[in-house]
Design a protein around this motif. Structure first.
Motif, PDB file in Angstrom:
ATOM      1  N   LEU A 189       0.838  -1.211   0.000  1.00 33.30           N
ATOM      2  CA  LEU A 189       0.000   0.000   0.000  1.00 33.30           C
ATOM      3  C   LEU A 189       0.868   1.255   0.000  1.00 33.30           C
ATOM      4  O   LEU A 189       0.505   2.277  -0.605  1.00 33.30           O
ATOM      5  CB  LEU A 189      -0.935  -0.013   1.210  1.00 33.30           C
ATOM      6  N   LEU A 190       2.012   1.186   0.681  1.00 33.38           N
ATOM      7  CA  LEU A 190       2.935   2.320   0.654  1.00 33.38           C
ATOM      8  C   LEU A 190       3.399   2.588  -0.775  1.00 33.38           C
ATOM      9  O   LEU A 190       3.403   3.742  -1.248  1.00 33.38           O
ATOM     10  CB  LEU A 190       4.145   2.024   1.557  1.00 33.38           C
ATOM     11  N   MET A 191       3.765   1.523  -1.498  1.00 37.43           N
ATOM     12  CA  MET A 191       4.174   1.679  -2.892  1.00 37.43           C
ATOM     13  C   MET A 191       3.018   2.210  -3.744  1.00 37.43           C
ATOM     14  O   MET A 191       3.212   3.040  -4.638  1.00 37.43           O
ATOM     15  CB  MET A 191       4.638   0.329  -3.452  1.00 37.43           C
ATOM     16  N   LYS A 328      17.842  -1.868 -16.059  1.00 39.36           N
ATOM     17  CA  LYS A 328      18.577  -2.749 -15.148  1.00 39.36           C
ATOM     18  C   LYS A 328      17.738  -3.061 -13.908  1.00 39.36           C
ATOM     19  O   LYS A 328      17.735  -4.182 -13.404  1.00 39.36           O
ATOM     20  CB  LYS A 328      19.906  -2.118 -14.760  1.00 39.36           C
ATOM     21  N   TYR A 329      17.022  -2.037 -13.393  1.00 40.30           N
ATOM     22  CA  TYR A 329      16.142  -2.283 -12.256  1.00 40.30           C
ATOM     23  C   TYR A 329      15.001  -3.220 -12.655  1.00 40.30           C
ATOM     24  O   TYR A 329      14.544  -4.047 -11.861  1.00 40.30           O
ATOM     25  CB  TYR A 329      15.567  -0.966 -11.728  1.00 40.30           C
ATOM     26  N   LEU A 372      10.803  -1.909  -9.208  1.00 42.13           N
ATOM     27  CA  LEU A 372      10.105  -1.169 -10.265  1.00 42.13           C
ATOM     28  C   LEU A 372       9.941   0.289  -9.882  1.00 42.13           C
ATOM     29  O   LEU A 372       9.981   1.175 -10.744  1.00 42.13           O
ATOM     30  CB  LEU A 372       8.743  -1.804 -10.551  1.00 42.13           C
ATOM     31  N   SER A 373       9.754   0.560  -8.586  1.00 40.45           N
ATOM     32  CA  SER A 373       9.720   1.960  -8.135  1.00 40.45           C
ATOM     33  C   SER A 373      11.074   2.621  -8.369  1.00 40.45           C
ATOM     34  O   SER A 373      11.161   3.773  -8.790  1.00 40.45           O
ATOM     35  CB  SER A 373       9.336   2.023  -6.657  1.00 40.45           C
ATOM     36  N   PHE A 374      12.170   1.869  -8.062  1.00 40.39           N
ATOM     37  CA  PHE A 374      13.504   2.384  -8.381  1.00 40.39           C
ATOM     38  C   PHE A 374      13.625   2.679  -9.877  1.00 40.39           C
ATOM     39  O   PHE A 374      14.177   3.698 -10.283  1.00 40.39           O
ATOM     40  CB  PHE A 374      14.577   1.360  -7.982  1.00 40.39           C
TER      41      PHE A 374
END
Length: 709
Positions: A189-191, A328-329, A372-374
């Motif tokens: 949920l934070l993401m 790459k991430y 994926l956020s990175f």
């Protein structure tokens, strides 16, 4: 634009550690999977009374795995064990899966009495559970002195730990389980909210797609562990049958996000086709669930997510090798999720031990969402650097342009001075040229007036020739008096026509002809007047009556008048000639190339003319013509030139053609009167010549004569 590294790495470490059961406090309950017996009911035909009465005990077989695992199946399974195999203090039984469709619990005494019945599962309201917990916990009525029967079925992978213990053990375990699950769902949920607010501030739609992906995978996991059922729809269990739809949305949003993130349009065609295939696959899964193929849909979902992971890994690897650094991430993210998928599948087929608190898919999805956020943050950083680089290049270009503009201004000033001098000289020359052109213009106006006057005189002469030609043509009203009914459709291409119609009445016999002279306009008009006089002279003065003889004599006279034996003149005319004897009810026809068409009882008949023209036969020794006698009763006759059938149009700019013209005559012959037929023939021609943006020009003179005796 991405989370502080220490914080995210801490969450990642916690997720990995929490997958191990050794991280939690120890509990005293015992796994009883190897102490139970199993009976498969593939056809769902075994009644509950047969089982709990002991009639089917001989069909039960011992199970040799600590955690019963039947993978994806449509069968129901019965589980049986004696309570005396349990520790004396363990008076509660737990079925450790929140995702069972039906779970029926029966406790039978040694004397065969039914002590307890509980029917629960995801197909029942949540309130049917004996203990208000996520997993299914049942209290034993007579520990150490009864037999337990469990009936289980599920549309999802059917594996469940069986444990015995005290209520304190199970509550403590549930507390630890919810703690680790809370960490996972809190992180997801934070993401979700973090990336939602990033989308809200940037309005970059790739974040919105990613938010949908995170939401779909979170909903799927929450449904698998029963939280959605317990807290959102505890009294509506039918919704549980459709939760796999969220996995299909996970597949669809994952593909759309990947295409946007790693510049999917630049990838090889086979990868792009793979993306399309998996989106379609996702919708097929949704349709299968709606159409009640739920087990098949689950299998398709498992295969789809696993194979999709490898496709996305390959796509991101290609993108990274092409120099797209944020990929790459993406490689790490999908590698982790693939590992989680594989581990979960290996759990479901008994290759790996089932984890206690977080399953491998949760660990993999948590790591994937984090990286994926990175990746999104790195992409945003890359775009920012590219923007700054572009701005710097623009600034440098502007500075260069400023210097260039100054240099150009100096050059322009020099050129302006030079051009001003050149223009002054050119202006002097232009003044002289203007005077010369003025004189030339007066001359052109005088010549134009002369040409215009000559054109008017020529046009007046042609119009006068038309009046002479019109006067030469037979009176239509007079013809209508001697015939039962008739029409003449006569449409010259130019003012004067090369087509003409001719008639003569002598001794009660009517002669009628449709003639097509060589050429059109003024030349055709002259020849038509000559042909008219020749026909009149042959019939009226010479008394020739047979149509074939009339044509033969006309051929001789036209050739003599035009001296065609002394030169190569090929002019002449094509003729359809009929002789009508009303008393005998007969019509005699002869044709010079042109035919006669008649319609009787809805059937069209064409009588061909002979292959000789009137005139222009200087190479032949003698023209040959034949006469044809046809009864006139209940018959409509048609004479015509080739102008109608040769007219172009119809959209493709093709000729109307002979066959279509004959069909037109047949179809319109059913009209009430000949004038009605004429109107339909004219309207058909106008429609044929009408194009989308213009009207096709008339290519030849048109003449159609229809009559009924």
């Amino acid at each position: 634009m991405f989370l502080p590294a220490r914080f995210t790495y801490l969450i990642l470490l916690f997720l990995i550690v929490s997958s191990s059961s050794t991280y939690a406090r120890s509990h005293t309950f015992e796994n009883i999977g190897t102490k139970v017996m199993i009976l498969e009911d593939a056809s769902h035909s075994i009644s509950e009374m047969d089982v709990i009465s002991g009639n089917k005990d001989h069909l039960f077989k011992f199970y040799n795995q600590e955690i019963p695992n039947f993978q994806s199946t449509k069968s129901s399974y019965w589980v049986k064990f004696e309570t005396n195999v349990l520790d004396a203090e363990h008076n509660y039984i737990e079925v450790g899966s929140a995702f069972l469709d039906t779970l029926h619990f029966y406790e039978v005494s040694k004397e065969g009495l039914l002590l307890k019945t509980v029917k629960t599962g995801d197909a029942y309201n949540f309130s049917t559970r004996e203990i208000d917990m996520g997993n299914f916990v049942f209290r034993l009525t007579e520990p150490q002195n009864s037999t337990i029967y469990l009936k289980v079925s599920a549309l999802q992978p059917l594996f469940f730990p069986l444990r015995a213990g005290t209520i304190t053990d199970f509550i403590a375990f549930e507390h630890d389980f919810d703690f680790y699950q809370g960490i996972y769902f809190g992180f997801m949920l934070l993401m979700f909210f973090y990336n939602f607010f990033v989308w809200y501030s940037t309005r970059d739609n790739i974040y919105l797609v990613y938010v949908c992906y995170v939401l779909s995978i979170t909903v799927f996991m929450a449904a698998v562990f029963g939280y959605m059922f317990e807290y959102l729809w505890p009294e509506t269990p039918i919704i549980n049958e459709f939760v796999v739809i969220s996995s299909a949305f996970t597949q669809i949003t994952a593909v759309i996000f990947t295409k946007k993130f790693i510049q999917g349009d630049t990838l090889p065609p086979i990868i792009k086709k793979g993306f399309t295939l998996y989106i379609i696959w996702g919708f097929i899964i949704i349709a299968s669930i709606i159409l009640d193929f739920k087990v098949e849909a689950l299998m398709m979902s498992q295969v789809g997510l696993l194979t999709l992971g490898f496709l996305l890994l390959i796509a991101s690897l290609i993108s990274y090798k092409r120099g797209y650094k944020p990929a790459k991430y993406y490689l790490i993210a999908w590698g982790a999720l693939n590992a989680g998928f594989i581990a979960a599948i290996l759990e479901s087929v008994n290759v790996l031990e089932v984890s206690m608190y977080l399953n491998p898919m949760q660990i993999g999805s948590g790591i994937e969402v984090l990286f994926l956020s990175f990746a999104l943050g790195d992409k945003l950083k890359t775009l920012k650097e590219e923007k700054e680089r572009a701005q710097l290049e623009v600034l440098e270009a502007l500075q260069k342009n400023e210097t260039l503009i100054k240099e150009q201004n100096v050059m322009l000033e020099r050129r302006v001075t030079q051009r001003t001098h050149e223009l002054s000289e050119a202006n002097t020359e232009l003044t002289a040229l203007t005077e010369e052109l003025s004189t030339t213009l007066e001359t052109v106006k005088m010549q134009s007036n002369i040409i215009e006057k000559a054109h008017e005189n020529t046009k007046a002469s042609i119009n006068y020739a038309k009046r002479i030609q019109d006067a030469m043509l037979p009176n239509t009203n007079q013809l209508k008096k001697v015939l039962k009914d008739m029409f003449i459709f006569y449409k010259p291409r130019d003012i004067v026509s090369g087509d003409f119609y001719w008639s003569h009445e002598k001794d009660g016999i009517i002669y009628l002809a449709a003639c097509d002279c060589t050429g059109h306009g003024v030349p055709g008009g002259f020849l038509s007047m000559l042909g008219n006089e020749v026909l009149t002279e042959i019939v009226s003065l010479e008394g020739v009556s047979d149509p074939k003889d009339i044509l033969l004599e006309a051929d001789k006279r036209i050739s003599e008048i035009l001296k065609q034996k002394m030169n190569t003149n090929m002019d002449g005319m094509d003729v359809s000639l009929v002789r009508i004897d009303k008393k005998k009810g007969e019509l005699t026809f002869a044709g010079a190339k042109n035919p006669l068409v008649y319609v009787k009882n809805g059937e069209v008949t064409k009588v061909k003319g002979d292959s000789y023209s009137i005139g222009g036969n200087y190479k032949k020794t003698t023209a040959q013509f034949k006469s044809h006698v046809i009864p006139t009763k209940d018959t409509k006759f048609y004479l015509f030139s080739d102008g109608y059938q040769d007219q172009t149009g119809g959209g493709d700019n093709k000729k109307f053609m002979v066959r279509k013209f004959r069909e037109l005559l047949r179809d319109t012959s059913l009209s009430a009167t000949m004038e009605d037929q004429k109107s339909k023939i004219i309207s058909t021609l106008e429609k044929w010549m009408s194009q989308e943006d213009h009207f096709t020009a008339q290519v030849d003179d048109i003449l159609v004569v229809g009559f009924e005796v």
